[in-house]
Write a protein that holds these residues in place. Structure first.
Motif, PDB file in Angstrom:
ATOM      1  N   GLU A  14       0.818  -1.214   0.000  1.00  0.00           N
ATOM      2  CA  GLU A  14       0.000   0.000   0.000  1.00  0.00           C
ATOM      3  C   GLU A  14       0.856   1.270   0.000  1.00  0.00           C
ATOM      4  O   GLU A  14       1.910   1.316   0.643  1.00  0.00           O
ATOM      5  CB  GLU A  14      -0.924  -0.003   1.237  1.00  0.00           C
ATOM      6  CG  GLU A  14      -1.955  -1.122   1.170  1.00  0.00           C
ATOM      7  CD  GLU A  14      -2.801  -1.229   2.419  1.00  0.00           C
ATOM      8  OE1 GLU A  14      -2.679  -0.384   3.332  1.00  0.00           O
ATOM      9  OE2 GLU A  14      -3.605  -2.186   2.492  1.00  0.00           O
ATOM     10  N   VAL A  15       0.377   2.261  -0.723  1.00  0.00           N
ATOM     11  CA  VAL A  15       1.040   3.565  -0.778  1.00  0.00           C
ATOM     12  C   VAL A  15       0.031   4.624  -0.355  1.00  0.00           C
ATOM     13  O   VAL A  15      -1.051   4.731  -0.950  1.00  0.00           O
ATOM     14  CB  VAL A  15       1.562   3.871  -2.199  1.00  0.00           C
ATOM     15  CG1 VAL A  15       2.228   5.245  -2.237  1.00  0.00           C
ATOM     16  CG2 VAL A  15       2.533   2.788  -2.669  1.00  0.00           C
ATOM     17  N   VAL A  16       0.372   5.395   0.663  1.00  0.00           N
ATOM     18  CA  VAL A  16      -0.515   6.465   1.138  1.00  0.00           C
ATOM     19  C   VAL A  16      -0.358   7.682   0.228  1.00  0.00           C
ATOM     20  O   VAL A  16       0.756   8.174   0.015  1.00  0.00           O
ATOM     21  CB  VAL A  16      -0.207   6.838   2.605  1.00  0.00           C
ATOM     22  CG1 VAL A  16      -1.029   8.060   3.028  1.00  0.00           C
ATOM     23  CG2 VAL A  16      -0.500   5.650   3.522  1.00  0.00           C
ATOM     24  N   ILE A  17      -1.491   8.132  -0.313  1.00  0.00           N
ATOM     25  CA  ILE A  17      -1.492   9.271  -1.231  1.00  0.00           C
ATOM     26  C   ILE A  17      -2.469  10.327  -0.723  1.00  0.00           C
ATOM     27  O   ILE A  17      -3.677  10.078  -0.684  1.00  0.00           O
ATOM     28  CB  ILE A  17      -1.932   8.824  -2.650  1.00  0.00           C
ATOM     29  CG1 ILE A  17      -1.025   7.694  -3.163  1.00  0.00           C
ATOM     30  CG2 ILE A  17      -1.939  10.015  -3.603  1.00  0.00           C
ATOM     31  CD1 ILE A  17      -1.479   7.104  -4.504  1.00  0.00           C
ATOM     32  N   PRO A  18      -1.983  11.490  -0.291  1.00  0.00           N
ATOM     33  CA  PRO A  18      -2.914  12.544   0.122  1.00  0.00           C
ATOM     34  C   PRO A  18      -3.732  13.003  -1.083  1.00  0.00           C
ATOM     35  O   PRO A  18      -3.190  13.177  -2.177  1.00  0.00           O
ATOM     36  CB  PRO A  18      -1.997  13.676   0.610  1.00  0.00           C
ATOM     37  CG  PRO A  18      -0.644  13.048   0.805  1.00  0.00           C
ATOM     38  CD  PRO A  18      -0.570  11.898  -0.145  1.00  0.00           C
ATOM     39  N   GLY A  19      -5.038  13.162  -0.878  1.00  0.00           N
ATOM     40  CA  GLY A  19      -5.893  13.644  -1.961  1.00  0.00           C
ATOM     41  C   GLY A  19      -6.404  15.032  -1.625  1.00  0.00           C
ATOM     42  O   GLY A  19      -6.495  15.369  -0.451  1.00  0.00           O
ATOM     43  N   PRO A  20      -6.755  15.844  -2.587  1.00  0.00           N
ATOM     44  CA  PRO A  20      -6.685  15.632  -4.026  1.00  0.00           C
ATOM     45  C   PRO A  20      -5.236  15.375  -4.483  1.00  0.00           C
ATOM     46  O   PRO A  20      -4.316  16.005  -3.971  1.00  0.00           O
ATOM     47  CB  PRO A  20      -7.195  16.948  -4.616  1.00  0.00           C
ATOM     48  CG  PRO A  20      -7.983  17.592  -3.524  1.00  0.00           C
ATOM     49  CD  PRO A  20      -7.371  17.156  -2.258  1.00  0.00           C
ATOM     50  N   VAL A  61      -1.411  -0.899  -4.042  1.00  0.00           N
ATOM     51  CA  VAL A  61      -2.755  -0.431  -3.691  1.00  0.00           C
ATOM     52  C   VAL A  61      -2.659   1.022  -3.211  1.00  0.00           C
ATOM     53  O   VAL A  61      -2.039   1.288  -2.183  1.00  0.00           O
ATOM     54  CB  VAL A  61      -3.376  -1.300  -2.572  1.00  0.00           C
ATOM     55  CG1 VAL A  61      -4.767  -0.801  -2.199  1.00  0.00           C
ATOM     56  CG2 VAL A  61      -3.404  -2.766  -2.982  1.00  0.00           C
ATOM     57  N   PRO A  62      -3.255   1.958  -3.963  1.00  0.00           N
ATOM     58  CA  PRO A  62      -3.249   3.344  -3.496  1.00  0.00           C
ATOM     59  C   PRO A  62      -4.217   3.515  -2.332  1.00  0.00           C
ATOM     60  O   PRO A  62      -5.354   3.044  -2.422  1.00  0.00           O
ATOM     61  CB  PRO A  62      -3.715   4.150  -4.710  1.00  0.00           C
ATOM     62  CG  PRO A  62      -4.226   3.181  -5.719  1.00  0.00           C
ATOM     63  CD  PRO A  62      -3.926   1.785  -5.262  1.00  0.00           C
ATOM     64  N   VAL A  63      -3.751   4.134  -1.261  1.00  0.00           N
ATOM     65  CA  VAL A  63      -4.628   4.426  -0.118  1.00  0.00           C
ATOM     66  C   VAL A  63      -4.725   5.944  -0.022  1.00  0.00           C
ATOM     67  O   VAL A  63      -3.778   6.616   0.387  1.00  0.00           O
ATOM     68  CB  VAL A  63      -4.064   3.829   1.183  1.00  0.00           C
ATOM     69  CG1 VAL A  63      -4.919   4.242   2.381  1.00  0.00           C
ATOM     70  CG2 VAL A  63      -3.988   2.310   1.077  1.00  0.00           C
ATOM     71  N   VAL A  64      -5.874   6.475  -0.451  1.00  0.00           N
ATOM     72  CA  VAL A  64      -6.017   7.927  -0.524  1.00  0.00           C
ATOM     73  C   VAL A  64      -6.470   8.489   0.813  1.00  0.00           C
ATOM     74  O   VAL A  64      -7.428   7.998   1.407  1.00  0.00           O
ATOM     75  CB  VAL A  64      -7.012   8.322  -1.636  1.00  0.00           C
ATOM     76  CG1 VAL A  64      -7.275   9.826  -1.617  1.00  0.00           C
ATOM     77  CG2 VAL A  64      -6.491   7.883  -2.997  1.00  0.00           C
ATOM     78  N   VAL A  65      -5.749   9.478   1.302  1.00  0.00           N
ATOM     79  CA  VAL A  65      -6.159  10.217   2.495  1.00  0.00           C
ATOM     80  C   VAL A  65      -6.711  11.548   2.000  1.00  0.00           C
ATOM     81  O   VAL A  65      -5.958  12.439   1.607  1.00  0.00           O
ATOM     82  CB  VAL A  65      -4.975  10.444   3.459  1.00  0.00           C
ATOM     83  CG1 VAL A  65      -5.395  11.341   4.621  1.00  0.00           C
ATOM     84  CG2 VAL A  65      -4.441   9.118   3.971  1.00  0.00           C
ATOM     85  N   LYS A  74      -3.958  19.873   3.156  1.00  0.00           N
ATOM     86  CA  LYS A  74      -2.750  19.170   3.599  1.00  0.00           C
ATOM     87  C   LYS A  74      -3.135  18.014   4.518  1.00  0.00           C
ATOM     88  O   LYS A  74      -4.061  18.123   5.319  1.00  0.00           O
ATOM     89  CB  LYS A  74      -1.811  20.143   4.304  1.00  0.00           C
ATOM     90  CG  LYS A  74      -1.170  21.112   3.297  1.00  0.00           C
ATOM     91  CD  LYS A  74      -0.181  22.032   3.929  1.00  0.00           C
ATOM     92  CE  LYS A  74      -0.835  23.360   4.274  1.00  0.00           C
ATOM     93  NZ  LYS A  74       0.171  24.385   4.655  1.00  0.00           N
ATOM     94  N   MET A  75      -2.391  16.917   4.392  1.00  0.00           N
ATOM     95  CA  MET A  75      -2.636  15.734   5.223  1.00  0.00           C
ATOM     96  C   MET A  75      -2.067  15.990   6.621  1.00  0.00           C
ATOM     97  O   MET A  75      -0.905  16.388   6.763  1.00  0.00           O
ATOM     98  CB  MET A  75      -1.953  14.517   4.585  1.00  0.00           C
ATOM     99  CG  MET A  75      -2.144  13.225   5.375  1.00  0.00           C
ATOM    100  SD  MET A  75      -1.548  11.771   4.477  1.00  0.00           S
ATOM    101  CE  MET A  75       0.221  12.029   4.501  1.00  0.00           C
ATOM    102  N   THR A  76      -2.877  15.736   7.631  1.00  0.00           N
ATOM    103  CA  THR A  76      -2.400  15.909   8.999  1.00  0.00           C
ATOM    104  C   THR A  76      -1.717  14.610   9.451  1.00  0.00           C
ATOM    105  O   THR A  76      -2.000  13.535   8.910  1.00  0.00           O
ATOM    106  CB  THR A  76      -3.571  16.183   9.965  1.00  0.00           C
ATOM    107  OG1 THR A  76      -4.451  15.054   9.932  1.00  0.00           O
ATOM    108  CG2 THR A  76      -4.336  17.447   9.581  1.00  0.00           C
TER     109      THR A  76
END
Ligand SMILES: *Cc1c(COP(=O)(O)O)cnc(C)c1O
Length: 391
Positions: free
Chosen positions: A117-123, A138-142, A151-153
């Motif tokens: 899994e790769v954490v990807i901040p969205g947008p 597997v993209p894991v969108v935050v 911004k992702m906290t």
């Protein structure tokens, strides 16, 4: 009928490139279209860079080079990291590829096993989840919103981590939101990544396009410990208006960089020899074209953001970098048969002759992405037309 691989069943064509192509096609038909879909600076590549390429052709630099790039370019990149980011790399920790997107492609091919899994901040930039998926990951969108400045906290990041998480992507300034992380914000994210043993992937392609005295920080420069767990991606496309030259680069742990070069050796081989020499001049030569470009981008950004905020039903934060406005347009849904970002973008193209990218392409259906990498006249005219069209 040829049966296409199942790997491709979930791959979508880049929406931004598709919109740009559609706007061009309508223009060719004689329609008066203003394209705000572009993901590239509208400025010409500076002359000194063009001259370096012409010189390279004249002096016969037209053959295969080392797969990971010529020594002179690796040295220029190493010097750039030292000068701009206070980072020290060896040549074995640097690989040059055919554009920043290619660097990202090589990286995920080298990094991911099925299910990682790769954490990807969205947008997010459209290509991140696409390339992760294509590489078996597997993209894991935050998802983030205007509330946190897109911004992702560290809290949201922590929650997204599972035993399968391998890496996190940071793109600051961001495409599509223009959001940029401060040093303190990056520190907090790096701490979470280190605690969980994750690789930090930082896409710094918009490093040079920051405004209002915002100070860019590369996450890898926070400490030696962070650097050891980071890979820095950058390129010449955005800072030097060199999108067509196709030069990007990556710097990080030599085993990872070596694996990326290995993939490249069996796919594209070296990036274009001529473009590599142009990139040497871009990085080593005069840098004043960047400041001129930024000054113009600020003017256009201000005009665009102000114009958008004057429209009833539109809310647009002021981005700190890149060249995109990412307004919340959900207040317009329900008018003119518009129900979402895709139908709004289609409506604007048809009735106002303005091409924009629907936010859904970036994982946010409440927004549109409007590029101000176009003339001030176009920005002003586009805002006028949009204002009229949504009344
Ligand atoms: C433009 C862009 C890149 C790199 O583009 P190349 O033309 O492939 O060098 C990388 N990341 C983001 C977020 C971009 O917008």
């Amino acid at each position: 009928m040829v049966k296409i691989s199942s790997r491709l069943s979930t791959l979508e064509e880049s929406v931004t490139l598709a919109i740009t192509a559609k706007a061009k096609a309508l223009k060719a038909e004689g329609r008066d279209i203003i394209g705000l879909g572009a993901g590239e600076p509208d400025f010409d590549t500076p002359d000194n860079i063009k001259e370096a390429a012409i010189e390279a052709i004249r002096t016969g630099q037209t053959k295969y080079t080392a797969v990971g790039g010529i020594v002179e370019l690796k040295e220029a990149i190493i010097e750039k990291f030292r000068r701009d980011n206070g980072l020290r790399f060896d040549p074995a920790e640097v690989v040059v590829s055919c554009g920043g997107k290619h660097s990202i492609y090589n990286l995920f091919q080298a990094l991911l096993d099925p299910g990682d899994e790769v954490v990807i901040p969205g947008p997010y930039w459209v290509s991140y989840p696409a390339i992760v998926t294509l590489s078996g990951g597997v993209p894991v969108v935050v998802s983030t919103t205007e509330v946190t400045g897109f911004k992702m906290t560290p809290e949201a990041f922590s929650i997204a981590i599972t035993p399968n998480t391998k890496a996190v992507i940071i793109n600051s300034p961001s495409n599509p939101t223009g959001a940029a992380y401060t040093r303190a914000e990056l520190s907090a994210l790096a701490e979470v990544a280190l605690t969980n043993g994750l690789l930090m992937i930082t896409d710094d392609i918009y490093e040079k396009l920051v405004y209002d005295d915002f100070e860019f920080t590369c996450i890898a420069s926070l400490s030696d410990e962070v650097k050891r767990s980071s890979i820095v991606l950058n390129g010449v496309s955005k800072a030097y208006s060199m999108t067509g030259w196709r030069i990007g680069y990556a710097a990080g742990p030599s085993e990872l960089v070596g694996a990326m070069a290995k993939i490249q050796s069996q796919s594209t081989s070296n990036p274009t020899s001529i473009s590599q020499w142009a990139a040497v001049e871009a990085l080593n030569g005069p840098q004043d074209s960047i400041a001129r470009m930024c000054k113009e981008f600020v003017r256009r950004r201000n005009a665009m953001v102000e114009g958008l905020n004057a429209i009833d039903g539109v809310k647009c934060p002021k981005p700190h970098g890149a060249f995109y406005a990412f307004p919340d347009v959900s207040g317009l849904y329900g008018r003119h048969g518009v129900t979402d970002s895709v139908s709004l973008a289609a409506y604007l193209l048809d009735s106002a002759g303005v091409a924009v990218v629907p936010g859904s392409a970036f994982g946010d259906d409440t927004a549109l992405r409007l590029s101000y990498a176009t003339s001030m006249d176009n920005v002003v005219e586009a805002i006028k037309r949009i204002t009229e069209a949504v009344k």
